[in-house]
Design a protein around this motif. Structure first.
Motif, PDB file in Angstrom:
ATOM      1  N   PHE A 207     -46.398 -15.949-106.245  1.00  0.00           N
ATOM      2  CA  PHE A 207     -45.680 -17.228-106.197  1.00  0.00           C
ATOM      3  C   PHE A 207     -46.650 -18.318-105.756  1.00  0.00           C
ATOM      4  O   PHE A 207     -47.343 -18.171-104.746  1.00  0.00           O
ATOM      5  N   ASP A 209     -46.838 -22.609-105.192  1.00  0.00           N
ATOM      6  CA  ASP A 209     -46.122 -23.884-105.144  1.00  0.00           C
ATOM      7  C   ASP A 209     -46.984 -24.975-105.781  1.00  0.00           C
ATOM      8  O   ASP A 209     -47.605 -25.776-105.096  1.00  0.00           O
ATOM      9  N   ASP A 215     -41.339 -25.068-101.919  1.00  0.00           N
ATOM     10  CA  ASP A 215     -40.638 -23.867-102.381  1.00  0.00           C
ATOM     11  C   ASP A 215     -41.378 -23.303-103.589  1.00  0.00           C
ATOM     12  O   ASP A 215     -42.363 -23.870-104.068  1.00  0.00           O
ATOM     13  N   ASN A 217     -39.591 -22.435-106.472  1.00  0.00           N
ATOM     14  CA  ASN A 217     -38.445 -22.377-107.376  1.00  0.00           C
ATOM     15  C   ASN A 217     -38.650 -23.095-108.698  1.00  0.00           C
ATOM     16  O   ASN A 217     -37.777 -23.049-109.562  1.00  0.00           O
ATOM     17  N   ASP A 218     -39.781 -23.768-108.857  1.00  0.00           N
ATOM     18  CA  ASP A 218     -39.968 -24.582-110.047  1.00  0.00           C
ATOM     19  C   ASP A 218     -40.608 -23.787-111.183  1.00  0.00           C
ATOM     20  O   ASP A 218     -41.099 -22.674-110.994  1.00  0.00           O
ATOM     21  N   GLU A 221     -43.870 -21.254-111.282  1.00  0.00           N
ATOM     22  CA  GLU A 221     -44.289 -20.957-109.915  1.00  0.00           C
ATOM     23  C   GLU A 221     -44.074 -19.497-109.537  1.00  0.00           C
ATOM     24  O   GLU A 221     -44.483 -19.074-108.458  1.00  0.00           O
ATOM     25  N   THR A 222     -43.460 -18.718-110.426  1.00  0.00           N
ATOM     26  CA  THR A 222     -43.245 -17.289-110.194  1.00  0.00           C
ATOM     27  C   THR A 222     -43.914 -16.504-111.309  1.00  0.00           C
ATOM     28  O   THR A 222     -43.749 -16.807-112.486  1.00  0.00           O
ATOM     29  N   ASN A 260     -38.091 -11.604-108.022  1.00  0.00           N
ATOM     30  CA  ASN A 260     -38.665 -12.893-108.418  1.00  0.00           C
ATOM     31  C   ASN A 260     -38.203 -14.011-107.486  1.00  0.00           C
ATOM     32  O   ASN A 260     -38.404 -15.183-107.788  1.00  0.00           O
ATOM     33  N   ASP A 261     -37.607 -13.635-106.373  1.00  0.00           N
ATOM     34  CA  ASP A 261     -37.218 -14.568-105.319  1.00  0.00           C
ATOM     35  C   ASP A 261     -38.239 -14.437-104.185  1.00  0.00           C
ATOM     36  O   ASP A 261     -38.297 -13.420-103.499  1.00  0.00           O
ATOM     37  N   CYS A 263     -38.327 -15.616-101.355  1.00  0.00           N
ATOM     38  CA  CYS A 263     -37.763 -15.612-100.007  1.00  0.00           C
ATOM     39  C   CYS A 263     -37.066 -14.295 -99.670  1.00  0.00           C
ATOM     40  O   CYS A 263     -36.644 -14.092 -98.535  1.00  0.00           O
TER      41      CYS A 263
END
Length: 279
Positions: A207, A209, A215, A217-218, A221-222, A260-261, A263
């Protein structure tokens, strides 16, 4: 004792410490010596223990005292303006970094960042290279592994960094900064480690940023980096519009598939965070 060799540019930089809004420019060399505010305090304390005379000379160059004052007061005044605001450790704490006369670091030498570190010798041809400012980073979500008994992230190699470590639930390698250019591609090599002779297929996620909004989340970014019992490689290319400067890269490894999260806690493996310096 190391003599403080100050160019006119450096004197200006040192004097600027007393201006709260001043931000130091981070060069490719200097970006490797990235510290948190607490580490910046540790750097000052290490210098105070091992090279107090150097700090006195720096203080004299900044404050140019017209009346004699004790050296311990000079150091205390310097410490205050570099590290504190309203008696609180600054988020943009200042600290000294070192290099040769070309502001390079051919010997890969870095000053201590803990007051308990032994007093090792500054190379004789090195001097104060710059006054650095701790990067203001967003507060990213926290995560870790639930289990680390069987596998862990043994090595992360990317651009100029190659970090090898043992098993932890989570590690924040703030001082390990990968320097990359926005218009180039880089190989990221991820190597799993195992606590026994038996190896397991590990799932990797990366991940980054890219827009520095705090974060992962965009878009883009993953990255799913594969499943392997051995070292795996994946190509990283900054997307169009990637913001230049310091940002965070998170690597997760999980025997049970990962997520893929960024957090979400991983089940069995490890999580490591790094800094990227996008040039």
């Amino acid at each position: 004792m190391l003599k403080v060799m100050l160019t006119s540019t450096l004197i200006t930089s040192l004097a600027a410490i007393i201006v709260p809004s001043v931000q130091a420019n981070t060069t490719l060399f200097e970006s490797r010596d990235v510290l948190t505010p607490q580490q910046a305090l540790g750097r000052f304390q290490w210098l105070e223990k091992c090279y107090s005379g150097l700090l006195v000379e720096v203080s004299d160059n900044i404050f140019d005292p017209t009346t004699p004052i004790p050296n311990d007061e000079k150091i205390a005044d310097l410490k205050k303006v570099m590290l504190y605001e309203n008696n609180t450790l600054r988020g943009d704490a200042k600290y000294l970094t070192f290099g040769d006369e070309d502001n390079a670091n051919p010997k890969n030498w870095f000053a201590g960042k803990l007051p308990t570190t032994s007093c090792f010798q500054i190379p004789s041809d090195y001097r104060i290279s710059a006054v650095m400012v701790t990067p203001t980073m967003p507060n990213y979500c926290t995560t870790k592994s639930r289990e680390r008994t069987y596998e862990f992230i043994q090595s992360v190699k990317f651009s100029n960094i190659e970090n090898t470590s043992s098993n932890t639930f989570y590690s924040n390698y703030v001082g390990d900064t990968a320097k990359i250019y926005a218009d180039k591609s880089y190989q990221l090599t991820l190597t799993p480690g195992f606590s026994s002779a038996e190896a397991y297929p590990e799932t990797w996620h990366v991940f980054i940023d890219w827009n520095q909004d705090g974060d992962f989340n965009d878009t883009k970014e993953t990255l799913f980096a594969g499943v392997s019992e051995q070292a795996t490689q994946v190509e990283i290319t900054p997307p169009t519009g990637a913001k230049k400067g310091m940002t965070k890269m998170r690597v997760t490894m999980d025997y049970l598939g990962g997520s893929n999260d960024a957090c979400k806690e991983v089940d069995s493996g490890e999580v490591e965070d790094y800094l990227l310096y996008v040039k």
